[in-house]
Design a protein around this motif. Sequence first.
Motif, PDB file in Angstrom:
ATOM      1  N   PHE A 101       0.807  -1.207   0.000  1.00 49.35           N
ATOM      2  CA  PHE A 101       0.000   0.000   0.000  1.00 49.35           C
ATOM      3  C   PHE A 101       0.848   1.267   0.000  1.00 49.35           C
ATOM      4  O   PHE A 101       0.368   2.335  -0.360  1.00 49.35           O
ATOM      5  CB  PHE A 101      -0.948   0.020   1.206  1.00 49.35           C
ATOM      6  N   LEU A 102       2.084   1.153   0.426  1.00 45.21           N
ATOM      7  CA  LEU A 102       2.951   2.335   0.473  1.00 45.21           C
ATOM      8  C   LEU A 102       3.173   2.911  -0.923  1.00 45.21           C
ATOM      9  O   LEU A 102       3.077   4.125  -1.124  1.00 45.21           O
ATOM     10  CB  LEU A 102       4.283   2.003   1.136  1.00 45.21           C
ATOM     11  N   LEU A 103       3.456   2.066  -1.895  1.00 45.13           N
ATOM     12  CA  LEU A 103       3.666   2.535  -3.258  1.00 45.13           C
ATOM     13  C   LEU A 103       2.368   3.090  -3.840  1.00 45.13           C
ATOM     14  O   LEU A 103       2.371   4.129  -4.501  1.00 45.13           O
ATOM     15  CB  LEU A 103       4.214   1.415  -4.143  1.00 45.13           C
ATOM     16  N   ALA A 104       1.261   2.422  -3.586  1.00 46.02           N
ATOM     17  CA  ALA A 104      -0.031   2.907  -4.081  1.00 46.02           C
ATOM     18  C   ALA A 104      -0.345   4.273  -3.485  1.00 46.02           C
ATOM     19  O   ALA A 104      -0.828   5.175  -4.185  1.00 46.02           O
ATOM     20  CB  ALA A 104      -1.134   1.908  -3.745  1.00 46.02           C
ATOM     21  N   GLN A 105      -0.073   4.449  -2.188  1.00 47.70           N
ATOM     22  CA  GLN A 105      -0.311   5.737  -1.544  1.00 47.70           C
ATOM     23  C   GLN A 105       0.581   6.815  -2.158  1.00 47.70           C
ATOM     24  O   GLN A 105       0.121   7.903  -2.469  1.00 47.70           O
ATOM     25  CB  GLN A 105      -0.051   5.626  -0.044  1.00 47.70           C
ATOM     26  N   PHE A 106       1.840   6.494  -2.365  1.00 40.31           N
ATOM     27  CA  PHE A 106       2.763   7.434  -2.979  1.00 40.31           C
ATOM     28  C   PHE A 106       2.293   7.823  -4.387  1.00 40.31           C
ATOM     29  O   PHE A 106       2.279   9.001  -4.750  1.00 40.31           O
ATOM     30  CB  PHE A 106       4.173   6.841  -3.032  1.00 40.31           C
ATOM     31  N   ASN A 107       1.877   6.839  -5.184  1.00 42.35           N
ATOM     32  CA  ASN A 107       1.405   7.121  -6.536  1.00 42.35           C
ATOM     33  C   ASN A 107       0.142   7.974  -6.535  1.00 42.35           C
ATOM     34  O   ASN A 107      -0.018   8.853  -7.385  1.00 42.35           O
ATOM     35  CB  ASN A 107       1.175   5.822  -7.307  1.00 42.35           C
ATOM     36  N   SER A 108      -0.752   7.734  -5.590  1.00 46.73           N
ATOM     37  CA  SER A 108      -1.968   8.553  -5.490  1.00 46.73           C
ATOM     38  C   SER A 108      -1.625   9.998  -5.154  1.00 46.73           C
ATOM     39  O   SER A 108      -2.175  10.927  -5.749  1.00 46.73           O
ATOM     40  CB  SER A 108      -2.913   7.995  -4.424  1.00 46.73           C
ATOM     41  N   ILE A 109      -0.734  10.178  -4.202  1.00 44.14           N
ATOM     42  CA  ILE A 109      -0.336  11.539  -3.821  1.00 44.14           C
ATOM     43  C   ILE A 109       0.323  12.244  -4.998  1.00 44.14           C
ATOM     44  O   ILE A 109       0.027  13.404  -5.292  1.00 44.14           O
ATOM     45  CB  ILE A 109       0.596  11.508  -2.599  1.00 44.14           C
ATOM     46  N   LYS A 110       1.205  11.538  -5.685  1.00 42.40           N
ATOM     47  CA  LYS A 110       1.895  12.123  -6.837  1.00 42.40           C
ATOM     48  C   LYS A 110       0.897  12.495  -7.932  1.00 42.40           C
ATOM     49  O   LYS A 110       0.963  13.580  -8.513  1.00 42.40           O
ATOM     50  CB  LYS A 110       2.930  11.123  -7.359  1.00 42.40           C
ATOM     51  N   TYR A 111      -0.064  11.615  -8.203  1.00 39.49           N
ATOM     52  CA  TYR A 111      -1.067  11.876  -9.220  1.00 39.49           C
ATOM     53  C   TYR A 111      -1.921  13.080  -8.828  1.00 39.49           C
ATOM     54  O   TYR A 111      -2.176  13.973  -9.645  1.00 39.49           O
ATOM     55  CB  TYR A 111      -1.946  10.647  -9.436  1.00 39.49           C
ATOM     56  N   LEU A 112      -2.371  13.107  -7.592  1.00 44.51           N
ATOM     57  CA  LEU A 112      -3.211  14.216  -7.146  1.00 44.51           C
ATOM     58  C   LEU A 112      -2.450  15.533  -7.161  1.00 44.51           C
ATOM     59  O   LEU A 112      -3.001  16.570  -7.525  1.00 44.51           O
ATOM     60  CB  LEU A 112      -3.768  13.928  -5.754  1.00 44.51           C
ATOM     61  N   PHE A 113      -1.194  15.515  -6.773  1.00 46.71           N
ATOM     62  CA  PHE A 113      -0.386  16.731  -6.805  1.00 46.71           C
ATOM     63  C   PHE A 113      -0.340  17.291  -8.222  1.00 46.71           C
ATOM     64  O   PHE A 113      -0.477  18.492  -8.439  1.00 46.71           O
ATOM     65  CB  PHE A 113       1.031  16.449  -6.302  1.00 46.71           C
ATOM     66  N   LYS A 114      -0.184  16.413  -9.176  1.00 43.28           N
ATOM     67  CA  LYS A 114      -0.067  16.828 -10.581  1.00 43.28           C
ATOM     68  C   LYS A 114      -1.394  17.292 -11.163  1.00 43.28           C
ATOM     69  O   LYS A 114      -1.432  18.198 -11.999  1.00 43.28           O
ATOM     70  CB  LYS A 114       0.489  15.664 -11.400  1.00 43.28           C
ATOM     71  N   HIS A 115      -2.511  16.699 -10.744  1.00 44.54           N
ATOM     72  CA  HIS A 115      -3.802  16.932 -11.389  1.00 44.54           C
ATOM     73  C   HIS A 115      -4.877  17.539 -10.488  1.00 44.54           C
ATOM     74  O   HIS A 115      -6.021  17.638 -10.923  1.00 44.54           O
ATOM     75  CB  HIS A 115      -4.347  15.617 -11.948  1.00 44.54           C
TER      76      HIS A 115
END
Length: 125
Positions: A101-115
């Motif tokens: 879940f750590l990678l999924a959480q990181f990817n979600s944060i990164k995606y949301l930051f961008k969009h």
Amino acid sequence: MTKTFFDDLDAVSRVFDFEMVAYAPKVFELVRFLMFMFLQKDSGNTPTAQAKLYLESYIKIYPISKEEIRTGFTLYYLRMLHGFWAQNEHYIHNNFRVDQFLLAQFNSIKYLFKHLEELKNFTID
């Protein structure tokens, strides 16, 4: 915490899972679903057409305002930034099963930051 309820014949009649219960606007769960199903997996530069189509279809049945959508995406982003469930389980409780879940959480944060601004202003036809 999960609660299981049984009927008169001792068969499971209901299961309530309270693990992800939160005090949040109703649109929060919708945003969580959109992120999980369509958005965090998106490798493109913009939110997916599928997410927009799903949201438009949802709104036809359960009307929500653009302000509610903005609030939902903003709250989800803030909860992702400040949520430490997986980190707590990993580092405090030595539970390495949550590492996925750590990678999924990181990817979600990164995606949301961008969009985030684009998502908060999702065009609904």
